[in-house]
Design a protein around this motif. Structure first.
Motif, short mmCIF file in Angstrom:
data_model
loop_
_atom_site.label_atom_id
_atom_site.label_comp_id
_atom_site.label_asym_id
_atom_site.label_seq_id
_atom_site.Cartn_x
_atom_site.Cartn_y
_atom_site.Cartn_z
N ILE A 1 -26.33 99.93 0.89
CA ILE A 1 -27.47 99.24 1.49
C ILE A 1 -27.12 97.80 1.86
CG2 ILE A 1 -29.80 98.37 1.02
CD1 ILE A 1 -30.20 100.90 -0.71
N ASN A 2 -26.46 97.08 0.94
CA ASN A 2 -26.20 95.65 1.13
C ASN A 2 -24.84 95.32 1.73
OD1 ASN A 2 -28.72 94.87 0.04
ND2 ASN A 2 -27.93 95.29 -2.00
N GLY A 3 -23.98 96.29 1.87
CA GLY A 3 -22.67 96.04 2.47
C GLY A 3 -21.63 95.60 1.47
N HIS A 4 -20.46 95.30 2.00
CA HIS A 4 -19.32 94.90 1.18
C HIS A 4 -19.37 93.40 0.91
CE1 HIS A 4 -17.56 98.78 2.13
NE2 HIS A 4 -17.81 98.55 3.39
N PRO A 5 -19.31 92.99 -0.37
CA PRO A 5 -19.32 91.55 -0.66
C PRO A 5 -18.03 90.87 -0.19
CG PRO A 5 -19.05 92.82 -2.67
CD PRO A 5 -19.28 93.81 -1.57
N HIS A 6 -16.91 91.56 -0.30
CA HIS A 6 -15.64 91.00 0.20
C HIS A 6 -14.63 92.13 0.37
CE1 HIS A 6 -14.70 91.26 -4.11
NE2 HIS A 6 -13.43 91.25 -3.76
N LEU A 7 -13.69 91.91 1.24
CA LEU A 7 -12.60 92.85 1.48
C LEU A 7 -11.29 92.17 1.12
CD1 LEU A 7 -13.68 94.21 4.99
CD2 LEU A 7 -14.08 95.27 2.78
N VAL A 8 -10.31 92.96 0.72
CA VAL A 8 -8.99 92.41 0.45
C VAL A 8 -8.40 92.00 1.80
CG1 VAL A 8 -6.67 92.94 -0.40
CG2 VAL A 8 -8.67 93.83 -1.59
N PRO A 9 -7.98 90.75 1.96
CA PRO A 9 -7.48 90.30 3.26
C PRO A 9 -6.22 91.04 3.70
CG PRO A 9 -7.24 88.58 1.62
CD PRO A 9 -7.93 89.72 0.96
N LYS A 10 -6.13 91.27 5.00
CA LYS A 10 -4.94 91.88 5.56
C LYS A 10 -3.90 90.81 5.83
CE LYS A 10 -7.04 95.78 7.93
NZ LYS A 10 -7.16 96.49 9.20
N LYS A 11 -2.64 91.21 5.86
CA LYS A 11 -1.59 90.26 6.20
C LYS A 11 -1.71 89.92 7.68
CE LYS A 11 1.78 91.73 2.80
NZ LYS A 11 3.12 92.28 2.57
N LYS A 12 -1.36 88.71 8.01
CA LYS A 12 -1.43 88.27 9.39
C LYS A 12 -0.38 89.01 10.22
CE LYS A 12 -2.65 84.10 11.65
NZ LYS A 12 -2.85 82.67 11.51
N SER A 13 -0.80 89.54 11.35
CA SER A 13 0.10 90.28 12.21
C SER A 13 1.02 89.29 12.93
CB SER A 13 -0.69 91.08 13.25
OG SER A 13 0.19 91.74 14.11
N SER A 14 2.31 89.56 12.89
CA SER A 14 3.25 88.64 13.55
C SER A 14 4.26 89.44 14.38
CB SER A 14 3.96 87.79 12.49
OG SER A 14 4.66 88.62 11.60
N TRP A 15 3.75 90.17 15.33
CA TRP A 15 4.63 90.99 16.16
C TRP A 15 5.18 90.22 17.34
CZ3 TRP A 15 3.10 91.92 21.20
CH2 TRP A 15 1.76 91.68 21.49
N TRP A 16 4.78 88.99 17.52
CA TRP A 16 5.28 88.20 18.66
C TRP A 16 6.70 87.86 18.44
CZ3 TRP A 16 2.32 87.06 22.97
CH2 TRP A 16 1.00 87.44 22.89
N PRO B 1 -4.72 96.29 1.50
CA PRO B 1 -5.30 95.31 2.42
C PRO B 1 -6.33 95.95 3.35
CG PRO B 1 -2.92 95.09 2.36
CD PRO B 1 -3.27 96.32 1.58
N GLY B 2 -7.42 95.21 3.57
CA GLY B 2 -8.47 95.67 4.47
C GLY B 2 -9.50 96.57 3.81
#
Length: 56
Positions: free
Chosen positions: A41-56, A8-9
């Motif tokens: 030069i053109n950057g990353h087309p997409h990144l693997v999404p990170k899991k949503k942080s749920s420390w609350w 992820p990320g």
């Protein structure tokens, strides 16, 4: 040894090219990978999404 899945990320192309030796095997000494140069030069087309942080 290449990882089976991109963590992820991370960008899948960057991850594969950094951890899979076969990605650059066909290149000569000191020869740049066209895919990597284009990616820088053109950057990353997409990144693997990170899991949503749920420390609350």
């Amino acid at each position: 040894m290449a990882a089976t899945q991109t963590p992820p990320g991370e960008c899948p192309q960057c991850w594969q090219h950094a951890h899979d030796r076969s990605a650059h095997r066909r290149l000569g000494p000191r020869e740049d990978c066209p895919q990597c140069v284009d990616h820088m030069i053109n950057g990353h087309p997409h990144l693997v999404p990170k899991k949503k942080s749920s420390w609350w």
